[in-house]
Design a protein around this motif. Sequence first.
Motif, PDB file in Angstrom:
ATOM      1  N   SER B  53       0.831  -1.208   0.000  1.00 44.82           N
ATOM      2  CA  SER B  53       0.000   0.000   0.000  1.00 44.82           C
ATOM      3  C   SER B  53       0.871   1.265   0.000  1.00 44.82           C
ATOM      4  O   SER B  53       0.640   2.197  -0.776  1.00 44.82           O
ATOM      5  CB  SER B  53      -0.906  -0.019   1.233  1.00 44.82           C
ATOM      6  N   THR B  54       1.893   1.258   0.869  1.00 46.21           N
ATOM      7  CA  THR B  54       2.777   2.441   0.945  1.00 46.21           C
ATOM      8  C   THR B  54       3.538   2.638  -0.357  1.00 46.21           C
ATOM      9  O   THR B  54       3.851   3.772  -0.735  1.00 46.21           O
ATOM     10  CB  THR B  54       3.770   2.272   2.126  1.00 46.21           C
ATOM     11  N   SER B  55       3.806   1.547  -1.050  1.00 40.62           N
ATOM     12  CA  SER B  55       4.604   1.648  -2.278  1.00 40.62           C
ATOM     13  C   SER B  55       3.867   2.383  -3.400  1.00 40.62           C
ATOM     14  O   SER B  55       4.493   2.793  -4.373  1.00 40.62           O
ATOM     15  CB  SER B  55       5.003   0.243  -2.769  1.00 40.62           C
ATOM     16  N   VAL B  56       2.561   2.540  -3.262  1.00 45.86           N
ATOM     17  CA  VAL B  56       1.810   3.260  -4.308  1.00 45.86           C
ATOM     18  C   VAL B  56       1.204   4.560  -3.775  1.00 45.86           C
ATOM     19  O   VAL B  56       0.209   5.059  -4.294  1.00 45.86           O
ATOM     20  CB  VAL B  56       0.714   2.355  -4.935  1.00 45.86           C
ATOM     21  N   MET B  57       1.804   5.088  -2.714  1.00 46.18           N
ATOM     22  CA  MET B  57       1.346   6.366  -2.154  1.00 46.18           C
ATOM     23  C   MET B  57       2.229   7.512  -2.653  1.00 46.18           C
ATOM     24  O   MET B  57       3.319   7.272  -3.178  1.00 46.18           O
ATOM     25  CB  MET B  57       1.444   6.338  -0.627  1.00 46.18           C
ATOM     26  N   THR B  58       1.774   8.710  -2.401  1.00 47.73           N
ATOM     27  CA  THR B  58       2.653   9.870  -2.582  1.00 47.73           C
ATOM     28  C   THR B  58       3.574   9.939  -1.362  1.00 47.73           C
ATOM     29  O   THR B  58       3.305   9.285  -0.340  1.00 47.73           O
ATOM     30  CB  THR B  58       1.848  11.174  -2.653  1.00 47.73           C
ATOM     31  N   GLN B  59       4.604  10.762  -1.451  1.00 47.04           N
ATOM     32  CA  GLN B  59       5.526  10.871  -0.311  1.00 47.04           C
ATOM     33  C   GLN B  59       4.786  11.375   0.924  1.00 47.04           C
ATOM     34  O   GLN B  59       4.971  10.869   2.026  1.00 47.04           O
ATOM     35  CB  GLN B  59       6.675  11.831  -0.644  1.00 47.04           C
ATOM     36  N   GLY B  60       3.926  12.360   0.734  1.00 46.73           N
ATOM     37  CA  GLY B  60       3.193  12.943   1.856  1.00 46.73           C
ATOM     38  C   GLY B  60       2.274  11.933   2.514  1.00 46.73           C
ATOM     39  O   GLY B  60       2.174  11.876   3.745  1.00 46.73           O
ATOM     40  N   GLU B  61       1.576  11.144   1.705  1.00 46.49           N
ATOM     41  CA  GLU B  61       0.689  10.121   2.268  1.00 46.49           C
ATOM     42  C   GLU B  61       1.480   9.116   3.086  1.00 46.49           C
ATOM     43  O   GLU B  61       1.058   8.707   4.165  1.00 46.49           O
ATOM     44  CB  GLU B  61      -0.055   9.398   1.135  1.00 46.49           C
ATOM     45  N   ASP B 305      12.518   8.503   1.983  1.00 47.09           N
ATOM     46  CA  ASP B 305      11.555   8.544   0.887  1.00 47.09           C
ATOM     47  C   ASP B 305      10.802   7.224   0.983  1.00 47.09           C
ATOM     48  O   ASP B 305      11.060   6.281   0.226  1.00 47.09           O
ATOM     49  CB  ASP B 305      12.277   8.667  -0.467  1.00 47.09           C
ATOM     50  N   MET B 306       9.884   7.158   1.940  1.00 45.86           N
ATOM     51  CA  MET B 306       9.312   5.866   2.320  1.00 45.86           C
ATOM     52  C   MET B 306       8.539   5.205   1.179  1.00 45.86           C
ATOM     53  O   MET B 306       8.569   3.984   1.021  1.00 45.86           O
ATOM     54  CB  MET B 306       8.410   6.040   3.532  1.00 45.86           C
ATOM     55  N   HIS B 307       7.843   6.024   0.383  1.00 44.37           N
ATOM     56  CA  HIS B 307       7.049   5.457  -0.710  1.00 44.37           C
ATOM     57  C   HIS B 307       7.954   4.758  -1.724  1.00 44.37           C
ATOM     58  O   HIS B 307       7.657   3.653  -2.181  1.00 44.37           O
ATOM     59  CB  HIS B 307       6.206   6.545  -1.365  1.00 44.37           C
ATOM     60  N   LEU B 308       9.099   5.396  -2.027  1.00 46.03           N
ATOM     61  CA  LEU B 308      10.033   4.779  -2.980  1.00 46.03           C
ATOM     62  C   LEU B 308      10.743   3.588  -2.350  1.00 46.03           C
ATOM     63  O   LEU B 308      11.017   2.584  -3.019  1.00 46.03           O
ATOM     64  CB  LEU B 308      11.061   5.808  -3.454  1.00 46.03           C
ATOM     65  N   GLN B 309      11.033   3.714  -1.069  1.00 40.75           N
ATOM     66  CA  GLN B 309      11.701   2.606  -0.387  1.00 40.75           C
ATOM     67  C   GLN B 309      10.808   1.361  -0.397  1.00 40.75           C
ATOM     68  O   GLN B 309      11.287   0.242  -0.615  1.00 40.75           O
ATOM     69  CB  GLN B 309      12.026   2.997   1.056  1.00 40.75           C
ATOM     70  N   MET B 310       9.518   1.566  -0.192  1.00 35.09           N
ATOM     71  CA  MET B 310       8.597   0.417  -0.194  1.00 35.09           C
ATOM     72  C   MET B 310       8.415  -0.130  -1.613  1.00 35.09           C
ATOM     73  O   MET B 310       8.310  -1.343  -1.799  1.00 35.09           O
ATOM     74  CB  MET B 310       7.245   0.819   0.409  1.00 35.09           C
ATOM     75  N   ALA B 311       8.395   0.764  -2.593  1.00 33.52           N
ATOM     76  CA  ALA B 311       8.316   0.291  -3.992  1.00 33.52           C
ATOM     77  C   ALA B 311       9.559  -0.549  -4.308  1.00 33.52           C
ATOM     78  O   ALA B 311       9.463  -1.624  -4.915  1.00 33.52           O
ATOM     79  CB  ALA B 311       8.206   1.475  -4.946  1.00 33.52           C
ATOM     80  N   GLY B 312      10.709  -0.054  -3.860  1.00 28.01           N
ATOM     81  CA  GLY B 312      11.950  -0.806  -4.054  1.00 28.01           C
ATOM     82  C   GLY B 312      11.917  -2.135  -3.306  1.00 28.01           C
ATOM     83  O   GLY B 312      12.405  -3.148  -3.796  1.00 28.01           O
ATOM     84  N   SER B 313      11.298  -2.127  -2.111  1.00 29.97           N
ATOM     85  CA  SER B 313      11.219  -3.368  -1.327  1.00 29.97           C
ATOM     86  C   SER B 313      10.373  -4.402  -2.047  1.00 29.97           C
ATOM     87  O   SER B 313      10.706  -5.596  -2.044  1.00 29.97           O
ATOM     88  CB  SER B 313      10.600  -3.086   0.046  1.00 29.97           C
ATOM     89  N   VAL B 314       9.264  -3.952  -2.648  1.00 26.81           N
ATOM     90  CA  VAL B 314       8.408  -4.891  -3.392  1.00 26.81           C
ATOM     91  C   VAL B 314       9.212  -5.504  -4.535  1.00 26.81           C
ATOM     92  O   VAL B 314       9.192  -6.729  -4.740  1.00 26.81           O
ATOM     93  CB  VAL B 314       7.144  -4.170  -3.927  1.00 26.81           C
ATOM     94  N   ILE B 315       9.944  -4.648  -5.238  1.00 27.80           N
ATOM     95  CA  ILE B 315      10.767  -5.154  -6.352  1.00 27.80           C
ATOM     96  C   ILE B 315      11.789  -6.163  -5.824  1.00 27.80           C
ATOM     97  O   ILE B 315      12.008  -7.218  -6.403  1.00 27.80           O
ATOM     98  CB  ILE B 315      11.504  -3.986  -7.053  1.00 27.80           C
ATOM     99  N   THR B 316      12.361  -5.835  -4.683  1.00 26.23           N
ATOM    100  CA  THR B 316      13.443  -6.658  -4.130  1.00 26.23           C
ATOM    101  C   THR B 316      12.974  -8.053  -3.712  1.00 26.23           C
ATOM    102  O   THR B 316      13.714  -9.025  -3.844  1.00 26.23           O
ATOM    103  CB  THR B 316      14.050  -5.937  -2.903  1.00 26.23           C
ATOM    104  N   ILE B 317      11.752  -8.119  -3.178  1.00 23.71           N
ATOM    105  CA  ILE B 317      11.334  -9.436  -2.659  1.00 23.71           C
ATOM    106  C   ILE B 317      10.720 -10.321  -3.747  1.00 23.71           C
ATOM    107  O   ILE B 317      10.482 -11.507  -3.493  1.00 23.71           O
ATOM    108  CB  ILE B 317      10.355  -9.328  -1.463  1.00 23.71           C
ATOM    109  N   ILE B 318      10.483  -9.774  -4.929  1.00 26.08           N
ATOM    110  CA  ILE B 318       9.875 -10.596  -5.987  1.00 26.08           C
ATOM    111  C   ILE B 318      10.689 -11.868  -6.270  1.00 26.08           C
ATOM    112  O   ILE B 318      10.129 -12.962  -6.289  1.00 26.08           O
ATOM    113  CB  ILE B 318       9.646  -9.751  -7.269  1.00 26.08           C
ATOM    114  N   PRO B 319      12.020 -11.774  -6.444  1.00 30.02           N
ATOM    115  CA  PRO B 319      12.778 -13.011  -6.707  1.00 30.02           C
ATOM    116  C   PRO B 319      12.636 -14.042  -5.588  1.00 30.02           C
ATOM    117  O   PRO B 319      12.549 -15.240  -5.844  1.00 30.02           O
ATOM    118  CB  PRO B 319      14.225 -12.535  -6.826  1.00 30.02           C
ATOM    119  N   ILE B 320      12.596 -13.552  -4.325  1.00 26.62           N
ATOM    120  CA  ILE B 320      12.467 -14.494  -3.208  1.00 26.62           C
ATOM    121  C   ILE B 320      11.098 -15.166  -3.254  1.00 26.62           C
ATOM    122  O   ILE B 320      10.972 -16.380  -3.057  1.00 26.62           O
ATOM    123  CB  ILE B 320      12.664 -13.754  -1.861  1.00 26.62           C
TER     124      ILE B 320
END
Lengths: 439, 342
Positions: B53-61, B305-320
């Motif tokens: 959910s956080t990965s698709v938010m704006t930074q402010g949200e 930059d929590m929204h981007l960090q979470m988007a990056g986290s989603v990308i990161t865990i896909i291979p696992i």
Amino acid sequence: MSRKWFYLFMLVMLVLSTSGIAGAQESIEDVDPTGATIVWWHNHSQHREEWIQEKIAQFNAENEWGITVEALYQGSYDDIRDKMNAAIQSGDTPALVVSYQNDQAFYQQANALVNIDDYINSAKWGLTEEEIADYYPVFWKQDVHPAYDNQRLGFPPNRSMTVLYYNMDWLEKLGYDGPPTDWNTFSEMACAATDADAGTGGYAFYDSASNLAGMVFSRGGDIGTEDGLGYNLNAPEMIAALQWLQDLVNDGCAYTPSERYGDQADFANQRVLFTMGSSSGIPFYESAVNEGEKGAFNWGVAAFPTGEGVDPVVNVYGGSITIPKTTPEQQLAAWLFLKWFTGPALQAEWVEISGYFPTRASTVDEPVFQAYMEANPHYAQAYEILGIVNHMYEPQLISYTEVRDLMDQASARVVQGENVEEVVTWLQEAADEAVAEFE
Amino acid sequence: MAEHAPTLSNTAQATAVEGGRPLRQVKITHLLIYVVLGFGVFIAVAPFLWMVSTSVMTQGEALSGQTFPKEVQWQNYADAWEQSNFANYVRSSAVIALISVSGTVLFCTPAAYAFARMNFYGRNFLFALFLSTMMIPEAVTLIPNFLTVTWLGRISETVTESWLRPLNQGIAPETVAQINNVLNSLWLAPLDPAQPIGPLTWIDNWPALTIPFMASAFSIFMLRQFFAQIPDELWDAARIDGAGHLRFLVQIVVPISKAALTTVVLFAFIGSWNALSWPLIVTNTERWRPVSYGLSKFVTEAGPDMHLQMAGSVITIIPILVLYFFTQKQFTEGIATTGLKG
């Protein structure tokens, strides 16, 4: 006869030592940095890193000595400390590295850093008196280490300070016309804003050594000893600060958020009246408030309230850049880059990118800085505070990494209801042990 | 059991019994189990849902702690990918994980076999010593390991340089360029095709990132537990057929240990994929930095930059997730049969 020999010996030693000093000066004057390649380990990512790379490309292209700088992001300050520790052991240190003052002391315990005063005072490569006077005195002094014969182990490119974030609209609704200037009024306001039914609180508190230090400073105390070699943590001002915090929590007017950055989120959603934090967090508060659940509101930053009869004072801090010992050519190249990087024009651009405070007064004359101030009123408000209050900083000791954790623990224990004086006694003893272990 | 089965024709359905217990009691018991299990699932899944959910938010949200975005920001994934140079890190991590996992299986399997099925002097003491290394925190071993790797790297550099010197002198520059291109395409050496083939350095290169993890005490322990359960009759039969230890290991033990080996592969992959402290210590440049390093770049001193960090986290865990999806049966079996379950 023996006295004659003694004086002769002393004279020879004096001549030798004087020639040694002159030799050290001469050696710096004679070093040729032409063609030196140096590496800078830093902690700046994203747009900050992009800007740094852009400026370094400019320096590499334009500097008259053909010096090449390579800037490498190496993680957080903690990551860099670990990496420097390993690099010192293996003898493969970079020519420049970002560091807090306690990290500088840690590196210098292994005699791994250069005294930057040697370069500042160089007739050929150094700074003029006018340039030195351009640095804010507190920032200039912060990297000089009493524990290491007052050597200057870092150079300040930027600084931040602790600030109080307040919701101005809410304060007005409560009948106040501005942020609190003393701690009793702070408590009064915080309790007025607290409403369990509405789910609102007065002050969102999290364990932070820098905030606690700021609370002690603002009561007229200090957490370090006057000589800069130890800690003064069982002082009355520390007891007053922790007792104030415990009382506020006991009254239900302060709470600890369960999540990291939870204080910022609660502030943005108008669930809490006050938070405390670094001025470098202003852009993040700005962003959060603008998209809070209840919409944007009028907010501001202020210096911490003060104790009775104490002038406003802020806790200033920030990572500096140090020059580890490498080759004379690389060390000089590192200094020349550092001198260039901290020029007023670049300082202004760095402010725009990072949201930090500049360390040189003449930066205010830069159009880039003026434009930034105009576009960012909360930053301007904080910068104005910096100019009118007193400044203090936290200890520069190796053990301060450990003592910061101890201060966090002390805050947590007090909030959980332990006796303040007992906690403070424990804190002082634990800090003394840390000094004995690390210094 | 038939006489206890509830039937719709039974007028007293509410008091029907199953296994000697009233149906209502059975239903309530099941309901309670489902509630407890559902709560467990929620506890396990909630952080994952929050991340998505956080990965698709704006930074402010994201910074103001919203639960759901007002408008889904798919762009965050592209921004995270580009801003943090994820393509490079994902590729580095994939190569590091591939080499680490291969090395782990290659070295841990025979070591575990030796501890499980071969009798030699001091075996138990050595095994206990080996296990004790698992108790030492990573922070304590960081500097000694770094110094060891630096030292081994210097030896490697000297040795490979002396080997490569005649090779570089004896072959045409075009051939050197071709070899370098092949190595580069395999992401194994940061080489300029125009330069001679360089010596094998360890620091800031794949050896320092992979070799120290190839003799994993945990993997050896887990495989040893599994290998120790293999019936002696199989070994006796293999010996009658003329097999030695190596053949028994390769042709009998490994094929029947797929579950345990899959578990080792999965753990080694996750460990390698998530590593951050060690890669930061032994790399200086971007080339061999892993994907976890890319994630760390979204947090600055001032805030995240929590929204981007979470988007990056989603990308990161896909291979696992993909790896676990394909190996979950063997993984579960491996955990169940090696004594690791609680």
